[in-house]
Scaffold this active site. Structure first.
Site, PDB file in Angstrom:
ATOM      1  N   CYS A   1      -5.008  12.176  -5.847  1.00 17.57           N
ATOM      2  CA  CYS A   1      -4.540  11.369  -6.977  1.00 17.57           C
ATOM      3  C   CYS A   1      -5.030  11.901  -8.323  1.00 17.57           C
ATOM      4  O   CYS A   1      -4.330  11.788  -9.336  1.00 17.57           O
ATOM      5  CB  CYS A   1      -4.976   9.909  -6.797  1.00 17.57           C
ATOM      6  SG  CYS A   1      -6.767   9.669  -6.644  1.00 17.57           S
TER       7      CYS A   1
ATOM      8  N   HIS B   1       0.995   6.344  -9.811  1.00 13.31           N
ATOM      9  CA  HIS B   1      -0.132   7.017  -9.155  1.00 13.31           C
ATOM     10  C   HIS B   1       0.277   7.573  -7.806  1.00 13.31           C
ATOM     11  O   HIS B   1       1.349   7.243  -7.278  1.00 13.31           O
ATOM     12  CB  HIS B   1      -1.334   6.069  -9.034  1.00 13.31           C
ATOM     13  CG  HIS B   1      -1.026   4.714  -8.468  1.00 13.31           C
ATOM     14  ND1 HIS B   1      -1.608   4.229  -7.320  1.00 13.31           N
ATOM     15  CD2 HIS B   1      -0.195   3.724  -8.890  1.00 13.31           C
ATOM     16  CE1 HIS B   1      -1.159   3.006  -7.062  1.00 13.31           C
ATOM     17  NE2 HIS B   1      -0.304   2.676  -8.003  1.00 13.31           N
TER      18      HIS B   1
ATOM     19  N   HIS C   1      -9.925   6.223  -7.773  1.00 16.84           N
ATOM     20  CA  HIS C   1      -8.482   6.377  -7.660  1.00 16.84           C
ATOM     21  C   HIS C   1      -7.895   6.518  -9.062  1.00 16.84           C
ATOM     22  O   HIS C   1      -8.255   5.764  -9.971  1.00 16.84           O
ATOM     23  CB  HIS C   1      -7.871   5.179  -6.946  1.00 16.84           C
ATOM     24  CG  HIS C   1      -6.402   5.325  -6.715  1.00 16.84           C
ATOM     25  ND1 HIS C   1      -5.857   6.435  -6.108  1.00 16.84           N
ATOM     26  CD2 HIS C   1      -5.349   4.506  -7.017  1.00 16.84           C
ATOM     27  CE1 HIS C   1      -4.545   6.299  -6.046  1.00 16.84           C
ATOM     28  NE2 HIS C   1      -4.210   5.142  -6.596  1.00 16.84           N
TER      29      HIS C   1
END
Length: 245
Positions: A155, A42, A30
């Site tokens: 992401c 994010h 991530h």
């Protein structure tokens, strides 16, 4: 930083850094932009929403959400970031969700890029100034970054766009994400490997050609990763923020 690991300590972070943390061992990472004072911006998939891939990737992407905290122990900074959807801001602890911290590298050489066995760790592209990176991150926090898609708009794509100002043209089949490109390249490797094994009717024949065959397959995997890197591909456009027009 090195070929084996991009791990970094928190005290060495700088505003505008592109950071990431692994989920499910090293199956998926991530990504986000470190702003300052322990805050990260994010891009996430809303809790309970499907990515639409119909594959095990749905489970991996679900892990990109910050872990839900107990009701009697909410984060004093973020409350419950696992409820977030789209571009969100959270503290670095909620971003990491118990994982280690890694720094994404920019402006690496092709030799160094190919030496990295996992995608989603570095790029040949150059980063713009920290001020520009943070400006874009806050802009997308206000305006959004489109609909989350594991292959085309995830992401890592978000963080790469903040850092470079570049985004893959939406009509293409895969975004600029290094890990998405690795998943696709690995799929081709598995298929090629299966066909190679089936083609070997004799154990001796297999042993004689196994090394060269696997080397060729791994070479294709590396090439596929490279051609999809944002620093190489040409099917990209520069993102112009509304307030800049």
């Amino acid at each position: 930083m090195g070929v084996l690991t991009n791990k970094i300590e928190r005290e060495n972070l700088k505003p505008g850094d592109h950071i990431y943390s692994y989920r499910f061992a090293y199956a998926y990472s991530h990504h986000g932009i470190y702003v300052d004072a322990g805050n990260v911006i994010h891009f996430t998939r809303g809790e309970g929403q499907e990515t639409g891939t119909g594959t095990v990737l749905d489970r991996f992407i679900g892990s990109s959400l910050p872990q839900r905290r107990p009701l009697d122990d909410p984060c004093p900074i973020c409350d419950d970031p696992s409820k977030g959807d789209g571009v969100i801001s959270s503290c670095i602890d909620c971003f990491l969700s118990g994982g280690d911290l890694y720094l994404y590298e920019y402006d690496v050489t092709r030799k160094y890029f190919l030496a990295k066995p996992l995608g989603g760790t570095c790029t040949l592209a150059s980063s713009e100034s920290p001020e520009q990176v943070i400006h874009r991150a806050f802009y997308f926090l206000r305006k959004g970054f489109g609909v989350y898609d594991v292959i085309k708009n995830n992401c890592e794509d978000f963080a790469l766009c903040c850092k470079t100002g570049l985004q893959v043209i939406p009509t293409v089949s895969v975004g600029q994400s290094g890990q998405a490109a690795s998943f696709q390249a690995a799929g081709g490797v598995i298929l090629s490997s299966s066909l190679m094994f089936l083609a070997r009717s004799s154990p001796l024949g297999f042993l004689a050609t196994n090394v060269s065959g696997l080397a060729g397959i791994y070479g294709k995997y590396c090439v596929n990763r490279l051609v999809n890197d944002i620093g190489v591909r040409r099917d990209v456009r520069r993102v112009v923020l509304e307030e800049e027009t």
